[in-house]
Motif scaffolding. Structure first.
Motif, mmCIF file in Angstrom:
data_model
loop_
_atom_site.group_PDB
_atom_site.id
_atom_site.type_symbol
_atom_site.label_atom_id
_atom_site.label_comp_id
_atom_site.label_asym_id
_atom_site.label_seq_id
_atom_site.Cartn_x
_atom_site.Cartn_y
_atom_site.Cartn_z
ATOM 1 N N GLN A 1 16.597 -22.841 34.711
ATOM 2 C CA GLN A 1 17.816 -22.114 34.356
ATOM 3 C C GLN A 1 18.978 -23.088 34.158
ATOM 4 O O GLN A 1 19.741 -22.960 33.192
ATOM 5 N N HIS A 2 19.103 -24.073 35.038
ATOM 6 C CA HIS A 2 20.178 -25.054 34.905
ATOM 7 C C HIS A 2 19.990 -25.926 33.662
ATOM 8 O O HIS A 2 20.974 -26.255 32.976
ATOM 9 N N GLU A 3 18.771 -26.307 33.372
ATOM 10 C CA GLU A 3 18.505 -27.106 32.176
ATOM 11 C C GLU A 3 18.839 -26.313 30.915
ATOM 12 O O GLU A 3 19.399 -26.863 29.951
ATOM 13 N N SER A 4 18.514 -25.025 30.919
ATOM 14 C CA SER A 4 18.848 -24.169 29.781
ATOM 15 C C SER A 4 20.363 -24.085 29.608
ATOM 16 O O SER A 4 20.877 -24.211 28.487
ATOM 17 N N ARG A 5 21.064 -23.912 30.715
ATOM 18 C CA ARG A 5 22.536 -23.850 30.666
ATOM 19 C C ARG A 5 23.122 -25.179 30.197
ATOM 20 O O ARG A 5 24.086 -25.212 29.423
ATOM 21 N N LEU A 6 22.512 -26.290 30.628
ATOM 22 C CA LEU A 6 22.965 -27.617 30.197
ATOM 23 C C LEU A 6 22.804 -27.774 28.689
ATOM 24 O O LEU A 6 23.712 -28.286 28.002
ATOM 25 N N ARG A 7 21.673 -27.327 28.135
ATOM 26 C CA ARG A 7 21.470 -27.405 26.676
ATOM 27 C C ARG A 7 22.515 -26.568 25.941
ATOM 28 O O ARG A 7 23.045 -26.990 24.908
ATOM 29 N N GLU A 8 22.816 -25.383 26.470
ATOM 30 C CA GLU A 8 23.844 -24.534 25.855
ATOM 31 C C GLU A 8 25.205 -25.232 25.873
ATOM 32 O O GLU A 8 25.926 -25.238 24.856
ATOM 33 N N LEU A 9 25.542 -25.809 27.017
ATOM 34 C CA LEU A 9 26.836 -26.493 27.125
ATOM 35 C C LEU A 9 26.889 -27.738 26.235
ATOM 36 O O LEU A 9 27.942 -28.044 25.646
ATOM 37 N N THR B 1 16.702 -17.953 58.774
ATOM 38 C CA THR B 1 16.585 -17.296 57.480
ATOM 39 C C THR B 1 17.193 -18.215 56.431
ATOM 40 O O THR B 1 18.367 -18.574 56.525
ATOM 41 N N VAL B 2 16.371 -18.604 55.466
ATOM 42 C CA VAL B 2 16.826 -19.463 54.375
ATOM 43 C C VAL B 2 16.864 -18.597 53.128
ATOM 44 O O VAL B 2 15.861 -17.996 52.750
ATOM 45 N N THR B 3 18.035 -18.535 52.512
ATOM 46 C CA THR B 3 18.221 -17.689 51.344
ATOM 47 C C THR B 3 18.546 -18.572 50.142
ATOM 48 O O THR B 3 19.445 -19.408 50.207
ATOM 49 N N GLY B 4 17.791 -18.359 49.071
ATOM 50 C CA GLY B 4 18.027 -19.130 47.848
ATOM 51 C C GLY B 4 18.203 -18.196 46.672
ATOM 52 O O GLY B 4 17.743 -17.058 46.684
ATOM 53 N N SER B 5 18.902 -18.688 45.681
ATOM 54 C CA SER B 5 19.098 -17.893 44.473
ATOM 55 C C SER B 5 18.671 -18.718 43.266
ATOM 56 O O SER B 5 18.479 -19.931 43.368
ATOM 57 N N LEU B 6 18.526 -18.060 42.145
ATOM 58 C CA LEU B 6 18.085 -18.760 40.944
ATOM 59 C C LEU B 6 19.127 -19.736 40.418
ATOM 60 O O LEU B 6 18.807 -20.602 39.620
ATOM 61 N N GLU C 1 8.305 -22.745 43.504
ATOM 62 C CA GLU C 1 8.418 -21.837 42.357
ATOM 63 C C GLU C 1 9.878 -21.429 42.134
ATOM 64 O O GLU C 1 10.359 -21.409 41.003
ATOM 65 N N VAL C 2 10.573 -21.109 43.224
ATOM 66 C CA VAL C 2 11.974 -20.703 43.114
ATOM 67 C C VAL C 2 12.836 -21.878 42.649
ATOM 68 O O VAL C 2 13.695 -21.731 41.774
ATOM 69 N N ILE C 3 12.585 -23.059 43.202
ATOM 70 C CA ILE C 3 13.367 -24.248 42.820
ATOM 71 C C ILE C 3 13.100 -24.610 41.367
ATOM 72 O O ILE C 3 14.025 -24.956 40.624
ATOM 73 N N THR C 4 11.850 -24.502 40.931
ATOM 74 C CA THR C 4 11.509 -24.794 39.535
ATOM 75 C C THR C 4 12.203 -23.809 38.593
ATOM 76 O O THR C 4 12.738 -24.203 37.550
#
Length: 143
Positions: free
Chosen positions: A117-125, A61-66, A109-112
């Protein structure tokens, strides 16, 4: 004196009953007769010449999150072999490509989505960091 004959020696109830009668001198119904004559034959089991295939039940079972965190759990039958093993997203994507294109598509799709989300957070930071740098620069001018 004469010797008794075979018919005279037999008792009145010792008469032979034909197989087709039910013992009372009347004909037996056909269903009864068939049931008496046909006994079910035992099913004989023949040994198979095919090799018996042993299967091993492993559940991965491989579990990933956003947020990009991926973990793996491995079960061998009902025994947990590995629990909560952290794995990189690149390894998950590579494994998915090896398994099947449809699986790879869904995992991509999940990785993208996680990447966005990480790129958006990077722009905010980066925007926040720019404000902090500006505030430090403003403090430096006053001193």
């Amino acid at each position: 004196m004469t010797a008794p004959t075979a018919e005279a020696a037999s008792a009145p109830g010792d008469e032979e009953v034909p197989a087709s009668t039910n013992g009372q001198g009347t004909e037996a119904p056909a269903a009864e007769e068939a049931a008496v004559e046909e006994k079910p034959k035992r099913a004989t089991r023949t040994k198979s010449t095919a090799k018996k295939t042993r299967t091993v039940e492993l559940t991965l079972t491989v579990t990933g999150s956003l947020d990009g965190a991926w973990q793996a759990d491995l079960m061998h039958g009902t025994t947990r072999v590995v629990q909560g093993l952290t794995i990189p997203a690149a390894a998950v994507a590579k494994a998915a490509q090896e398994l099947h294109p449809e699986i790879a598509e869904k995992i991509d799709e999940v990785i993208t989505a996680a990447r966005e989300q990480h790129e958006s957070r990077l722009r905010e930071l980066e925007a926040e960091m720019a404000k902090v740098k500006q505030a430090l620069a403003d403090l430096g001018e006053d001193a």
